[in-house]
Write an enzyme that holds these catalytic residues in place. Sequence first.
Site, PDB file in Angstrom:
ATOM      1  N   GLN A   1       0.840  -1.210   0.000  1.00 18.70           N
ATOM      2  CA  GLN A   1       0.000   0.000   0.000  1.00 18.70           C
ATOM      3  C   GLN A   1       0.875   1.260   0.000  1.00 18.70           C
ATOM      4  O   GLN A   1       0.598   2.229   0.719  1.00 18.70           O
ATOM      5  CB  GLN A   1      -0.962  -0.007   1.188  1.00 18.70           C
ATOM      6  CG  GLN A   1      -2.164  -0.911   0.987  1.00 18.70           C
ATOM      7  CD  GLN A   1      -3.108  -0.392  -0.102  1.00 18.70           C
ATOM      8  OE1 GLN A   1      -3.150   0.799  -0.410  1.00 18.70           O
ATOM      9  NE2 GLN A   1      -3.879  -1.295  -0.698  1.00 18.70           N
ATOM     10  N   SER A   2       1.916   1.280  -0.809  1.00 19.66           N
ATOM     11  CA  SER A   2       2.831   2.423  -0.846  1.00 19.66           C
ATOM     12  C   SER A   2       2.168   3.658  -1.455  1.00 19.66           C
ATOM     13  O   SER A   2       1.732   3.635  -2.610  1.00 19.66           O
ATOM     14  CB  SER A   2       4.062   2.046  -1.677  1.00 19.66           C
ATOM     15  OG  SER A   2       4.844   3.193  -1.947  1.00 19.66           O
ATOM     16  N   ASN A   3       2.142   4.736  -0.673  1.00 20.90           N
ATOM     17  CA  ASN A   3       1.684   6.029  -1.207  1.00 20.90           C
ATOM     18  C   ASN A   3       2.706   6.589  -2.187  1.00 20.90           C
ATOM     19  O   ASN A   3       2.362   7.295  -3.130  1.00 20.90           O
ATOM     20  CB  ASN A   3       1.486   7.035  -0.074  1.00 20.90           C
ATOM     21  CG  ASN A   3       0.468   6.576   0.941  1.00 20.90           C
ATOM     22  OD1 ASN A   3      -0.683   6.360   0.606  1.00 20.90           O
ATOM     23  ND2 ASN A   3       0.894   6.408   2.186  1.00 20.90           N
TER      24      ASN A   3
END
Length: 333
Positions: free
Chosen positions: A75-77
Site C-alpha cells: 500500500q505504498s503512497n
Amino acid sequence: MHLSRFPRVRLSHLPTPLEAMPRLTALLGGPELWIKRDDCTGLSTGGNKTRKLEFLMAEALAQGADMVLTQGATQSNHARQTAAAAAKLGLDCHIILEDRTGYNEPNYRMNGNVLLDVLHGATIENRGPGLDMHAELLAVTETFRAKGRRPYAIPGGGSNPTGALGYVNCALELLAQMVDRGLSFDHMVTATGSAGTHAGLIVGLKALNAQLPLLGIGVRAPKDKQEENVFKLAQATEEKLGTQGMVKREDVVANCDYIGQGYGIPADSTLEAIDLFARQEAILLDPVYSGKGAAGLIDLIRKGHFKKGERVVFLHTGGAIGLTGYTHVLPHA
Ligand SMILES: *Cc1c(COP(=O)(O)O)cnc(C)c1O
C-alpha cells in the site's frame, strides 16, 4: 541557499493550506493545534511524495529517461504518486511492491494505492518480505536497461538528497505562511519513515534559522536508527544545497514509541487518532504514517510534553486513500 538552481517540474498544488484545529485543541485541552495540509498536494489524492517527485522527475527528464522505477510496501503512497507523476509526464512506470505486513485481504492487495497504481498505467511486480528492496530495485532497473530502455530508479520513499529538496521547499513555504499570518509555532511534528521528509524539513528550518523544533514520529525503525538515517540524509542534502553544518546531530529527534507491532500494522493508538481527526476536524489520516504520527502527537499532549499555551503544527503527509486497503482493521457501520 536557493532552490531555484535545481530542475523542478510542477506537480503539486502549492502552497498547501495551513489550518487551525480548534475542536481537537479543545477536546485534548493542551496546546493550540494547527495542521499543514500536505495531504492536499493534489496529484492523485495527494501526499508528501509529490513535493519530492517535483525534483526527482525533473532529474529523470534531464537525464533523458523514458521510464521510472521505484519500490515500496504493497500500500505504498510513494509508488502511487510516482505512477501518477510518470503518467502526467508521459513516462512509463514500473513498481516493485514488498509484502511487508502479511495481510492477504483482497482490499489490501487490490484496493487503495494498488488500485490507483494500476489506473495510472504502472506495471507491478511483487516480492515477499525481508529482501533488500533497494537491491531488488537496482537489479530490475538493469534488466530494463539491458532491453534498451532508459530507466531512472527512484529510491523507496523518494528519499535521497534530490527528493529531500521538496521538503526544504516545504520549510520555506511554511515559514512564509507564518510570516503572512503573524503566527509562530513552538513545535512541529511529522511522521517519519524513509527519512526524506524529516531530513528536508530540518535542513530548511535550520538554514532559515526558524528556531522551530521538529519531532519525527517513527513508523518502522527504532529511534537510534531512524535519527541516524535522517541525520545522514540531512547532511547529504546540505551538501547538495551548500549549507553544510547547520543541522547538528541533536537537531534530529525521533520518537519511535508509536509503531506498535510493526510497519504498516495499525496500533490501537493509530486507530484512535484516525477516529479523533475524522470526527473532530473532518481530516482523514492514514493507517501507516499520519495515523501513527498523530497518535504520537495526541499521547505527548496527554503526557504534558506539549503544553497548554504552546502552539503546535502537525504536518499531514497524506495517505488517506490507503484507508480503503485497510477495511479489515477499521470500524464498520
Ligand atoms: C512516505 C510517507 C511518510 C513518511 O515520509 P518519509 O519521507 O518517507 O519519511 C509519511 N506519511 C505518508 C502518508 C507517507 O506516504
